[in-house]
Design a protein around this motif. Structure first.
Motif, PDB file in Angstrom:
ATOM      1  N   GLU A 166       8.912  43.913  34.210  1.00  0.00           N
ATOM      2  CA  GLU A 166       9.867  42.720  34.274  1.00  0.00           C
ATOM      3  C   GLU A 166       9.482  41.466  33.810  1.00  0.00           C
ATOM      4  O   GLU A 166       8.622  40.825  34.257  1.00  0.00           O
ATOM      5  N   GLY A 167      10.062  40.937  32.559  1.00  0.00           N
ATOM      6  CA  GLY A 167       9.566  39.884  32.010  1.00  0.00           C
ATOM      7  C   GLY A 167       8.534  39.860  31.062  1.00  0.00           C
ATOM      8  O   GLY A 167       8.271  38.624  30.928  1.00  0.00           O
ATOM      9  N   TRP A 168       8.028  40.719  31.025  1.00  0.00           N
ATOM     10  CA  TRP A 168       6.682  40.814  29.996  1.00  0.00           C
ATOM     11  C   TRP A 168       6.415  42.013  29.135  1.00  0.00           C
ATOM     12  O   TRP A 168       7.229  43.102  29.521  1.00  0.00           O
ATOM     13  N   VAL A 169       5.796  41.870  28.106  1.00  0.00           N
ATOM     14  CA  VAL A 169       5.369  43.022  27.254  1.00  0.00           C
ATOM     15  C   VAL A 169       3.904  43.169  26.841  1.00  0.00           C
ATOM     16  O   VAL A 169       3.457  41.837  27.023  1.00  0.00           O
ATOM     17  N   SER A 170       3.272  44.204  26.733  1.00  0.00           N
ATOM     18  CA  SER A 170       1.899  44.069  26.380  1.00  0.00           C
ATOM     19  C   SER A 170       1.618  44.796  24.756  1.00  0.00           C
ATOM     20  O   SER A 170       2.290  45.588  24.621  1.00  0.00           O
ATOM     21  N   VAL A 171       1.295  43.906  23.939  1.00  0.00           N
ATOM     22  CA  VAL A 171       1.128  44.455  22.498  1.00  0.00           C
ATOM     23  C   VAL A 171      -0.410  44.627  22.163  1.00  0.00           C
ATOM     24  O   VAL A 171      -1.142  43.719  22.164  1.00  0.00           O
ATOM     25  N   ASN A 172      -0.783  45.682  21.973  1.00  0.00           N
ATOM     26  CA  ASN A 172      -2.192  46.109  22.094  1.00  0.00           C
ATOM     27  C   ASN A 172      -2.936  45.759  22.913  1.00  0.00           C
ATOM     28  O   ASN A 172      -3.975  45.020  22.735  1.00  0.00           O
ATOM     29  N   GLY A 173      -2.549  45.788  24.106  1.00  0.00           N
ATOM     30  CA  GLY A 173      -3.238  45.238  25.341  1.00  0.00           C
ATOM     31  C   GLY A 173      -3.109  43.916  25.646  1.00  0.00           C
ATOM     32  O   GLY A 173      -3.616  43.290  26.704  1.00  0.00           O
ATOM     33  N   GLU A 174      -2.608  43.094  24.928  1.00  0.00           N
ATOM     34  CA  GLU A 174      -2.340  41.615  25.008  1.00  0.00           C
ATOM     35  C   GLU A 174      -0.736  41.424  25.881  1.00  0.00           C
ATOM     36  O   GLU A 174      -0.070  41.660  25.055  1.00  0.00           O
ATOM     37  N   ARG A 175      -1.057  40.846  27.072  1.00  0.00           N
ATOM     38  CA  ARG A 175       0.405  40.399  27.583  1.00  0.00           C
ATOM     39  C   ARG A 175       0.981  39.270  26.906  1.00  0.00           C
ATOM     40  O   ARG A 175       0.457  38.337  26.897  1.00  0.00           O
ATOM     41  N   HIS A 176       2.446  39.400  26.922  1.00  0.00           N
ATOM     42  CA  HIS A 176       3.206  38.243  26.424  1.00  0.00           C
ATOM     43  C   HIS A 176       4.299  38.093  27.477  1.00  0.00           C
ATOM     44  O   HIS A 176       5.009  39.080  27.788  1.00  0.00           O
ATOM     45  N   THR A 177       4.428  36.918  27.668  1.00  0.00           N
ATOM     46  CA  THR A 177       5.925  36.529  28.709  1.00  0.00           C
ATOM     47  C   THR A 177       7.073  36.007  28.066  1.00  0.00           C
ATOM     48  O   THR A 177       8.221  35.723  28.560  1.00  0.00           O
ATOM     49  N   GLY A 178       7.002  35.539  26.999  1.00  0.00           N
ATOM     50  CA  GLY A 178       8.152  34.992  26.001  1.00  0.00           C
ATOM     51  C   GLY A 178       8.786  36.048  25.035  1.00  0.00           C
ATOM     52  O   GLY A 178       8.079  36.762  24.709  1.00  0.00           O
ATOM     53  N   SER A 179       9.896  35.651  24.683  1.00  0.00           N
ATOM     54  CA  SER A 179      10.657  36.641  23.481  1.00  0.00           C
ATOM     55  C   SER A 179       9.641  36.590  22.478  1.00  0.00           C
ATOM     56  O   SER A 179       9.154  35.523  21.860  1.00  0.00           O
ATOM     57  N   LEU A 180       9.861  37.784  21.840  1.00  0.00           N
ATOM     58  CA  LEU A 180       8.867  37.981  20.819  1.00  0.00           C
ATOM     59  C   LEU A 180       9.536  39.003  19.593  1.00  0.00           C
ATOM     60  O   LEU A 180      10.604  39.668  19.671  1.00  0.00           O
ATOM     61  N   VAL A 181       9.028  38.786  18.370  1.00  0.00           N
ATOM     62  CA  VAL A 181       9.527  39.385  17.356  1.00  0.00           C
ATOM     63  C   VAL A 181       8.256  40.328  16.882  1.00  0.00           C
ATOM     64  O   VAL A 181       7.197  39.964  16.685  1.00  0.00           O
ATOM     65  N   LEU A 182       8.394  41.684  16.798  1.00  0.00           N
ATOM     66  CA  LEU A 182       7.215  42.424  16.238  1.00  0.00           C
ATOM     67  C   LEU A 182       7.562  43.441  15.099  1.00  0.00           C
ATOM     68  O   LEU A 182       8.841  44.003  15.153  1.00  0.00           O
ATOM     69  N   SER A 183       6.657  43.287  14.248  1.00  0.00           N
ATOM     70  CA  SER A 183       6.793  44.388  12.823  1.00  0.00           C
ATOM     71  C   SER A 183       5.473  44.551  12.291  1.00  0.00           C
ATOM     72  O   SER A 183       4.535  43.615  12.329  1.00  0.00           O
ATOM     73  N   ALA A 184       5.589  45.522  11.450  1.00  0.00           N
ATOM     74  CA  ALA A 184       4.313  46.017  10.802  1.00  0.00           C
ATOM     75  C   ALA A 184       4.084  44.767   9.754  1.00  0.00           C
ATOM     76  O   ALA A 184       2.929  44.481   9.363  1.00  0.00           O
ATOM     77  N   SER A 185       4.887  44.305   9.126  1.00  0.00           N
ATOM     78  CA  SER A 185       4.995  43.735   7.888  1.00  0.00           C
ATOM     79  C   SER A 185       4.735  42.164   8.127  1.00  0.00           C
ATOM     80  O   SER A 185       3.922  41.236   7.527  1.00  0.00           O
ATOM     81  N   ARG A 186       5.055  41.873   9.393  1.00  0.00           N
ATOM     82  CA  ARG A 186       5.045  40.438   9.764  1.00  0.00           C
ATOM     83  C   ARG A 186       4.142  40.049  10.790  1.00  0.00           C
ATOM     84  O   ARG A 186       3.739  38.992  11.120  1.00  0.00           O
ATOM     85  N   GLY A 187       3.904  41.302  11.614  1.00  0.00           N
ATOM     86  CA  GLY A 187       2.998  41.020  12.724  1.00  0.00           C
ATOM     87  C   GLY A 187       3.823  40.606  13.923  1.00  0.00           C
ATOM     88  O   GLY A 187       4.940  40.931  14.219  1.00  0.00           O
ATOM     89  N   LEU A 188       3.032  40.040  14.827  1.00  0.00           N
ATOM     90  CA  LEU A 188       3.764  39.500  16.076  1.00  0.00           C
ATOM     91  C   LEU A 188       4.044  37.934  15.835  1.00  0.00           C
ATOM     92  O   LEU A 188       3.035  37.197  15.502  1.00  0.00           O
ATOM     93  N   ARG A 189       5.005  37.513  16.510  1.00  0.00           N
ATOM     94  CA  ARG A 189       5.300  36.087  16.661  1.00  0.00           C
ATOM     95  C   ARG A 189       6.283  35.804  17.754  1.00  0.00           C
ATOM     96  O   ARG A 189       6.951  36.708  18.151  1.00  0.00           O
ATOM     97  N   THR A 190       6.386  34.584  18.120  1.00  0.00           N
ATOM     98  CA  THR A 190       7.203  34.235  19.339  1.00  0.00           C
ATOM     99  C   THR A 190       8.731  34.024  18.672  1.00  0.00           C
ATOM    100  O   THR A 190       8.897  33.943  17.447  1.00  0.00           O
ATOM    101  N   TRP A 191       9.593  34.321  19.525  1.00  0.00           N
ATOM    102  CA  TRP A 191      10.990  34.383  19.015  1.00  0.00           C
ATOM    103  C   TRP A 191      11.550  33.233  19.975  1.00  0.00           C
ATOM    104  O   TRP A 191      11.450  33.405  21.375  1.00  0.00           O
TER     105      TRP A 191
END
Length: 126
Positions: free
Chosen positions: A18-43
């Protein structure tokens, strides 16, 4: 919920709640964009009502080829944005699948694991 990536070299969503995701073990609580070509960034959007066309247009900003598919996680529940907000993606032939954020996390991992050019745009509401 814990999720497992088939390819350990990919950016993968390894857990979600609820309200979070973990990407490769790192927790994020804000909206984000994830892709193989661009990586991870906040949205920069925290609520569904804040979404505008510019939020979806920025998904085209990639150093390589644009995504073939955008998986949009609309938050805790399934909500569809107005088609006009997706115009930039649709005009370029990029598919958009809308689902709640938990389903979008699972779908992203499957498609990225298959080597697809997928971008996940995940709305994480606090």
């Amino acid at each position: 919920m814990k999720l497992h990536a088939d390819n350990p070299h990919l950016l993968a969503i390894t857990a979600q709640g609820e309200g979070w995701v973990s990407v490769n073990g790192e927790r994020h609580t804000g909206s984000l964009v994830l892709s193989a070509s661009r990586g991870l960034r906040t949205w920069p959007c925290q609520r569904f009502e804040e979404l505008g066309a510019a939020h979806f247009e920025e998904l085209l900003d990639t150093p390589d080829a644009p995504p073939e598919l955008v998986v949009f996680g609309s938050g805790r529940r399934l909500r569809f944005v107005a088609p006009a907000l997706l115009r930039a993606l649709i005009e370029r032939g990029i598919g958009v699948e809308t689902m709640d954020t938990a389903a979008a996390c699972r779908t992203y991992n499957i498609l990225a694991g298959e080597g697809r050019r997928v971008t996940a745009a995940l709305l994480l509401e606090g």
